[in-house]
Design an enzyme around this catalytic site. Structure first.
Site, mmCIF file in Angstrom:
data_model
loop_
_atom_site.group_PDB
_atom_site.id
_atom_site.type_symbol
_atom_site.label_atom_id
_atom_site.label_comp_id
_atom_site.label_asym_id
_atom_site.label_seq_id
_atom_site.Cartn_x
_atom_site.Cartn_y
_atom_site.Cartn_z
ATOM 1 N N GLU A 1 0.995 -1.276 0.026
ATOM 2 C CA GLU A 1 -0.109 0.282 -0.073
ATOM 3 C C GLU A 1 0.930 1.220 0.170
ATOM 4 O OE1 GLU A 1 -2.924 -0.732 3.002
ATOM 5 O OE2 GLU A 1 -3.969 -2.251 1.931
ATOM 6 N N GLU B 1 -5.209 -8.300 -1.853
ATOM 7 C CA GLU B 1 -5.614 -8.442 -0.486
ATOM 8 C C GLU B 1 -6.850 -7.859 -0.410
ATOM 9 O OE1 GLU B 1 -2.887 -6.422 2.807
ATOM 10 O OE2 GLU B 1 -4.949 -5.848 3.188
#
Ligand SMILES: *[C@@H]1O[C@H](CO)[C@@H](O)[C@H](O)[C@H]1NC(C)=O
Ligand SMILES: *[C@@H]1O[C@H](CO)[C@@H](O)[C@H](O)[C@H]1NC(C)=O
Ligand SMILES: *[C@@H]1O[C@H](CO)[C@@H](O)[C@H](O)[C@H]1NC(C)=O
Ligand SMILES: *[C@@H]1O[C@H](CO)[C@@H](O)[C@H](O)[C@H]1NC(C)=O
Ligand SMILES: *[C@@H]1O[C@H](CO)[C@@H](O)[C@H](O)[C@H]1NC(C)=O
Ligand SMILES: *[C@@H]1O[C@H](CO)[C@@H](O)[C@H](O)[C@H]1NC(C)=O
Ligand SMILES: *[C@@H]1O[C@H](CO)[C@@H](O)[C@H](O)[C@H]1NC(C)=O
Ligand SMILES: *[C@@H]1O[C@H](CO)[C@@H](O)[C@H](O)[C@H]1NC(C)=O
Ligand SMILES: *[C@@H]1O[C@H](CO)[C@@H](O)[C@H](O)[C@H]1NC(C)=O
Ligand SMILES: CC(=O)N[C@H]1CO[C@H](CO)[C@@H](O)[C@@H]1O
Length: 479
Positions: free
Chosen positions: A166, A283
């Site tokens: 991220e 994810e």
């Protein structure tokens, strides 16, 4: 609730669909809507669970955990999370000896345990490397090289590498071109070892494709050369935060539809920079920050999960990796007792019944009935090529009848999942055609391929979900 009886008076709430009560469902038999990977559904483990919680109660030597994991295989296991950016690999023969706090120290024995478990249960590991070990804002790859050296020495298979979890939420600013440079370093590193020549590179694992910070990062990463360093483009997705999660949010069609924009951006930006580049949802779960206890681990979580699988498969995502197998409130296994949560059973049944070819469903209904179709997974011996699998949920207050006029007289094999217990939607128990799903006394997985057979129509009670297989439907696209 949840009694599979058609209550005719309630059907008057439903919109009228031509003649008769019930919703006619058809599939487009001319062309497929998409094709997923053979291993469409994968699972994650967060490094936090391994390093900081020292695996919690997940005893990787126990037959129970092995059986639960093996039932899902072959599948991808992605190991990552916020901590993966900072962690130090404490393997023998280190060239990177930066001081590391104890709670960011991935020991060789934990790395061994992870690899041996993954190998033993037949999982394919994807591992996120420590992008935030940086000097002058450039990734310092020596510790990753140490890990690779040790890994090749041990003979562990790594199916894929990621770099950075991220980056749109990194605590330090790393621009897309800077991250591209790091990925090119990773590409070089992987090429250094013939041993890893088949390992994939995946990225950039963007957190939020709903806001510009996230999707612009993703787009620029691919545009400024990231495409040359990766095999698959990845993004993450959660519908909402765990903190404010409410029951209604898990059965809300508007929230279900909200994933369309992130999917659309991820797929179209990747395709725009590299035509036909495949996209993975690397994810994902219902709500971020560990999940909402009492919701993410209950029957009701299945609505968003099943719908996400349908939306992603249909709109061009090749693999979906569920956060997580174990370790948080949204995990497939309960943290304390490691028993399967309802989503474990839903995932397993999905893997067994749903094949990789996606079909277009044609039906006219309110948004309260959602339905997807694929060719059936014919790896389950019961089903032959040409069979089709529908998966559906009824979000309305009334029982819904589904009709299949394209297949008159066909046997409809139904797998209806319903909550078990007085808590209704927030039950921890789930039944398949009325039978509670649980491990056997020997901790083995029960047989799930026990449908009830109906003809002409299938009744779905209010607020339930399930699967309908039409065996021998003889759909040419599925041959
Ligand atoms: C883990 O499982 C193994 C095999 O069943 C058992 O011998 C061992 O005692 C268990 N460890 C813990 C900490 O429960
Ligand atoms: C990591 O943990 C191991 C085992 O506890 C310890 O021997 C080692 O010194 C630690 N490494 C670092 C860098 O702290
Ligand atoms: C790689 O590991 C081997 C032992 O397995 C060791 O002899 C060698 O020095 C290591 N190479 C590097 C570059 O760390
Ligand atoms: C590693 O992968 C290769 C190629 O897929 C396979 O031949 C080999 O058996 C695997 N090794 C282990 C230890 O799983
Ligand atoms: C991907 O790009 C190609 C070529 O630009 C185009 O033909 C195709 O329709 C695109 N596919 C998707 C899913 O956007
Ligand atoms: C579940 O959520 C609660 C509340 O946010 C949190 O305190 C707890 O640590 C979480 N449990 C797990 C196993 O993640
Ligand atoms: C695990 O047990 C703790 C302590 O008894 C409890 O607070 C927590 O809610 C339980 N977590 C789950 C996910 O059941
Ligand atoms: C559905 O049930 C909920 C809760 O009982 C109620 O608030 C709502 O009005 C019902 N909707 C319809 C269309 O019956
Ligand atoms: C599919 O073909 C088989 C064998 O020819 C036949 O028995 C069956 O009825 C067909 N199914 C449908 C739905 O027409
Ligand atoms: C709250 C709710 O679920 N309402 C829906 C119930 O189902 C009917 C028929 O599908 C819808 O019209 C309602 O909006």
């Amino acid at each position: 609730m949840a009694v599979p009886i058609v209550v005719c008076s309630l059907l008057s709430f439903l919109p009228v669909h031509g003649a008769g009560n019930g919703i006619p469902i058809k599939i487009d038999t001319n062309k497929i809507a998409g094709q997923t990977h053979d291993m469409f559904v994968g699972v994650t483990l967060d490094l936090e669970t391994i390093v900081r919680s020292n695996w919690g109660y997940m005893n990787t030597s126990s037959q129970k955990i092995k059986n639960l994991a093996q039932a899902l295989s072959p599948c991808f296991l992605r190991v990552g999370g916020t901590m993966s950016d900072h962690v130090h690999y404490d393997v023998p023969y280190q060239t990177d000896v930066w001081p590391t706090p104890e709670d960011k120290n991935l020991t060789a024995s934990n790395w061994d345990r992870l690899n041996i478990f993954s190998r033993d249960v037949g999982w394919k590991m994807i591992f996120g490397l420590n992008a935030l070990r940086r000097i002058n804002n450039v990734w310092f790859p020596f510790n990753a090289r140490d890990l690779m050296n040790y890994t090749s020495y041990k003979g562990y298979n790594i199916t894929g590498f990621e770099l950075g979890n991220e980056p749109d939420y990194f605590p330090v600013n790393v621009t897309p071109p800077e991250l591209v440079f790091d990925f090119l370093q990773l590409y070089g590193l992987v090429k250094e070892w013939p041993y890893f020549s088949n390992s994939l590179i995946l990225g950039p694992d963007i957190a939020e494709m709903v806001n510009p910070r996230g999707y612009q990062y993703y787009h620029e990463f691919l545009k400024y050369g990231g495409r040359d360093g990766i095999d698959y483009a990845t993004f993450h997705h959660y519908y909402f935060a765990s903190g404010g999660a409410k029951l209604e949010m898990f059965i809300n069609p508007g929230i279900m539809n909200s994933i369309w924009v992130p999917i659309q951006r991820a797929v179209s930006y990747a395709n725009e920079t590299v035509p036909h580049r495949k996209v993975w949802l690397g994810e994902t779960s219902t709500s971020y920050n560990q999940g909402a206890p009492g919701l993410s681990d209950r029957y009701v979580a299945g609505f968003l999960w099943l719908d996400k699988l349908g939306m992603t498969a249909k709109h061009g995502v090749e693999v979906v990796i569920r956060q997580s197998f174990y370790g948080e409130n949204y995990s497939l296994l309960d943290f304390n007792d490691t028993n399967p949560n309802p989503d474990y059973w839903l995932t397993l049944l999905y893997m067994k019944l749903v094949g990789s070819k996606v079909l277009n469903v044609i039906f006219d209904s309110s948004s309260y009935v959602r339905i997807y179709a694929h060719c059936t997974n014919t790896k389950v011996p019961k089903y032959q090529k040409g069979s089709i699998t529908f998966y559906t949920m009824n979000l309305s207050n009334a029982t819904v009848d589904l009709l299949f006029p394209q297949f008159p007289g066909a046997e409809l094999e139904v797998y209806l999942l319903q909550p078990k217990g007085t808590q209704g939607l927030t039950s921890r128990g789930v039944t398949l055609n009325g039978v509670l799903l649980e491990l056997t006394e020997e901790d083995e997985i029960p047989n799930l391929i026990i449908p009830t057979v109906q003809t002409d129509s299938v009744s779905f009670p209010s607020l339930t979900f399930g699967f309908i297989v039409i065996p021998m439907a003889n759909v040419t696209l599925c041959l």
